[in-house]
Write an enzyme that holds these catalytic residues in place. Structure first.
Site, PDB file in Angstrom:
ATOM      1  CG  MET A  47      19.432 -30.165 -47.724  1.00  0.00           C
ATOM      2  SD  MET A  47      20.635 -29.474 -48.853  1.00  0.00           S
ATOM      3  CE  MET A  47      19.793 -28.010 -49.388  1.00  0.00           C
ATOM      4  CB  ALA A  49      16.865 -24.224 -42.076  1.00  0.00           C
ATOM      5  N   GLY A  53       6.777 -26.190 -44.637  1.00  0.00           N
ATOM      6  CA  GLY A  53       6.830 -27.067 -45.821  1.00  0.00           C
ATOM      7  C   GLY A  53       7.339 -28.450 -45.446  1.00  0.00           C
ATOM      8  CG  HIS A  54      11.380 -28.897 -44.158  1.00  0.00           C
ATOM      9  ND1 HIS A  54      11.819 -27.627 -43.868  1.00  0.00           N
ATOM     10  CD2 HIS A  54      12.155 -29.347 -45.177  1.00  0.00           C
ATOM     11  CE1 HIS A  54      12.833 -27.314 -44.668  1.00  0.00           C
ATOM     12  NE2 HIS A  54      13.049 -28.337 -45.477  1.00  0.00           N
ATOM     13  CE  LYS A 169      10.601 -23.347 -52.989  1.00  0.00           C
ATOM     14  NZ  LYS A 169      11.901 -23.793 -52.610  1.00  0.00           N
ATOM     15  CB  VAL A 196       3.632 -25.431 -47.359  1.00  0.00           C
ATOM     16  CG1 VAL A 196       3.094 -24.546 -46.232  1.00  0.00           C
ATOM     17  CG2 VAL A 196       3.160 -26.872 -47.176  1.00  0.00           C
ATOM     18  CB  SER A 205      12.417 -21.543 -49.705  1.00  0.00           C
ATOM     19  OG  SER A 205      13.817 -21.707 -49.825  1.00  0.00           O
ATOM     20  CB  SER A 206      15.801 -23.494 -45.779  1.00  0.00           C
ATOM     21  OG  SER A 206      15.090 -24.664 -45.455  1.00  0.00           O
ATOM     22  NE  ARG A 207      19.540 -21.474 -51.566  1.00  0.00           N
ATOM     23  CZ  ARG A 207      19.518 -22.763 -51.889  1.00  0.00           C
ATOM     24  NH1 ARG A 207      18.374 -23.380 -52.017  1.00  0.00           N
ATOM     25  NH2 ARG A 207      20.646 -23.422 -52.079  1.00  0.00           N
TER      26      ARG A 207
HETATM   27  P1  AMP Z   1      15.167 -28.977 -48.366  1.00  0.00           P
HETATM   28  O1  AMP Z   1      15.421 -29.005 -46.891  1.00  0.00           O
HETATM   29  O2  AMP Z   1      15.011 -27.597 -48.921  1.00  0.00           O
HETATM   30  O3  AMP Z   1      16.126 -29.841 -49.143  1.00  0.00           O
HETATM   31  O4  AMP Z   1      13.741 -29.646 -48.567  1.00  0.00           O
HETATM   32  C1  AMP Z   1      13.452 -30.912 -48.068  1.00  0.00           C
HETATM   33  C2  AMP Z   1      12.134 -31.359 -48.630  1.00  0.00           C
HETATM   34  O5  AMP Z   1      11.111 -30.431 -48.236  1.00  0.00           O
HETATM   35  C3  AMP Z   1      12.123 -31.412 -50.157  1.00  0.00           C
HETATM   36  O6  AMP Z   1      11.400 -32.543 -50.592  1.00  0.00           O
HETATM   37  C4  AMP Z   1      11.416 -30.131 -50.513  1.00  0.00           C
HETATM   38  O7  AMP Z   1      10.769 -30.174 -51.769  1.00  0.00           O
HETATM   39  C5  AMP Z   1      10.402 -30.033 -49.387  1.00  0.00           C
HETATM   40  N1  AMP Z   1       9.941 -28.643 -49.272  1.00  0.00           N
HETATM   41  C6  AMP Z   1      10.710 -27.536 -49.147  1.00  0.00           C
HETATM   42  N2  AMP Z   1       9.924 -26.436 -49.150  1.00  0.00           N
HETATM   43  C7  AMP Z   1       8.650 -26.853 -49.297  1.00  0.00           C
HETATM   44  C8  AMP Z   1       7.388 -26.198 -49.385  1.00  0.00           C
HETATM   45  N3  AMP Z   1       7.279 -24.885 -49.336  1.00  0.00           N
HETATM   46  N4  AMP Z   1       6.277 -26.966 -49.530  1.00  0.00           N
HETATM   47  C9  AMP Z   1       6.370 -28.319 -49.587  1.00  0.00           C
HETATM   48  N5  AMP Z   1       7.535 -29.004 -49.514  1.00  0.00           N
HETATM   49  C10 AMP Z   1       8.659 -28.282 -49.365  1.00  0.00           C
END
Ligand code: AMP
Length: 302
Positions: A47, A49, A53-54, A169, A196, A205-207
């Site tokens: 999503m 940001a 992790g991404h 995560k 991560v 986290s983006s949040r």
């Molecule tokens: P999101 O943009 O939050 O929907 O996350 C996109 C992908 O990145 C999802 O598969 C998440 O699980 C992964 N993700 C987000 N944060 C982390 C993190 N800290 N470590 C590993 N993967 C992550």
């Protein structure tokens, strides 16, 4: 040495520009062309940001030799709270630079009109994965996993045969997607990647950018509570109580602190023994954060 052949310039010339696509037709064609050239497509849904992790997901896909196709779509159907959707961070230009620097081959940013033409009205077709969607995050955020499963099903449908990378995560999200892939016999290999964390243990986290300085300090309680549970081999109910104690002691409003089977997500009884998963969620000064880790449960004696 002439300026143009400095290592940085060589790296820049070798680095291919990321291809940017927003139309579904062009995205489908891109993936299909890559397969016809003999490549495996590595899909990384996000999503935006983007953070480390991404980037770890991009790196994992690259290391397996995939053509990395990352998507950025803030999916309104998985937000059960309009305020959360409005506040969700959006950094499209930084994301573009970061994706390019980390070897993403194709960045797909579909428009809302293309993904959900009827929005804000409901779409006629919804993918619901019962069971694994109903507990934990699903219990506190009604409709969340229907939104996730529906959007991921569409990403899979457009991309076609691929490997898809997800972070642990969002542990429950992976369980939902794996179940959907099994039930619908989708031609997708789901790859889960480790969490991560920041140096102090907070899962990225983006949040996290929404946290005040004070809340950021409090948020470390999430990973600390998991460490506390990992440090003990005890019956599941004791691990739950231990996590709650650490979270509440730091002022985190606990949504859940559970120990579950890692595949079915069914809560673990005190008569069970072995490796299970601890999952927690809490509000830290109004920002909802989640985390999880493997734990060892021990059956209650006597
Ligand atoms: P999101 O943009 O939050 O929907 O996350 C996109 C992908 O990145 C999802 O598969 C998440 O699980 C992964 N993700 C987000 N944060 C982390 C993190 N800290 N470590 C590993 N993967 C992550």
């Amino acid at each position: 040495m002439p300026h143009s052949s400095s290592p940085n310039n060589v790296a820049r010339r070798l680095r291919r520009k990321v291809q940017r696509i927003s139309a579904i037709g062009a995205w489908r064609d891109y993936a299909s062309n890559q397969r016809s050239l003999g490549h495996t497509v590595g899909l990384v849904p996000t999503m935006g940001a983007l953070h480390a992790g991404h980037l770890s997901l991009f790196r994992e896909a690259k290391s397996r030799g995939d053509i990395v196709l990352a998507t950025i779509f803030v999916n309104p159907r998985q937000f059960n709270d309009v305020k959360d959707l409005t506040a969700y961070p959006r950094t499209p230009e930084l994301d573009h630079t970061s994706a390019e620097a980390h070897g993403v081959d194709c960045l797909v940013e579909p428009t809302l009109e293309e993904m959900w033409p009827a929005y804000p009205n409901p779409t006629a077709t919804t993918v619901s994965v019962r069971g694994v969607s109903d507990t934990l995050e699903g219990a506190g955020r009604p409709g969340h996993f229907d939104g996730v499963a529906s959007v991921v099903a569409k990403l899979f449908a457009v991309t076609g045969s691929c490997r898809a990378y997800f972070g642990e995560k969002d542990f429950q999200q992976i369980a939902v997607i794996r179940q959907m892939v099994r039930d619908l016999a989708l031609d997708v290999e789901v790859v889960s990647c480790p969490i991560v964390r920041d140096e102090d243990g907070l899962a990225l986290s983006s949040r996290n950018v929404l946290l005040s300085l004070d809340a950021r300090k409090k948020a470390v309680a999430l990973s600390r509570s998991l460490l506390a549970a990992r440090a003990e081999s005890a019956p599941a109910s004791e691990l739950r109580a231990r996590m709650r104690e650490v979270l509440e002691g730091s002022g985190v409003e606990v949504a859940y602190a559970d120990v579950v089977d890692p595949v079915t997500l069914v809560p673990v009884g005190d008569d069970e023994t072995g490796e299970r998963r601890a999952l927690i969620a809490g509000l830290v000064d109004g920002v909802r954060l989640i985390d999880n880790a493997p734990v060892i449960v021990e059956a209650r004696r006597g």
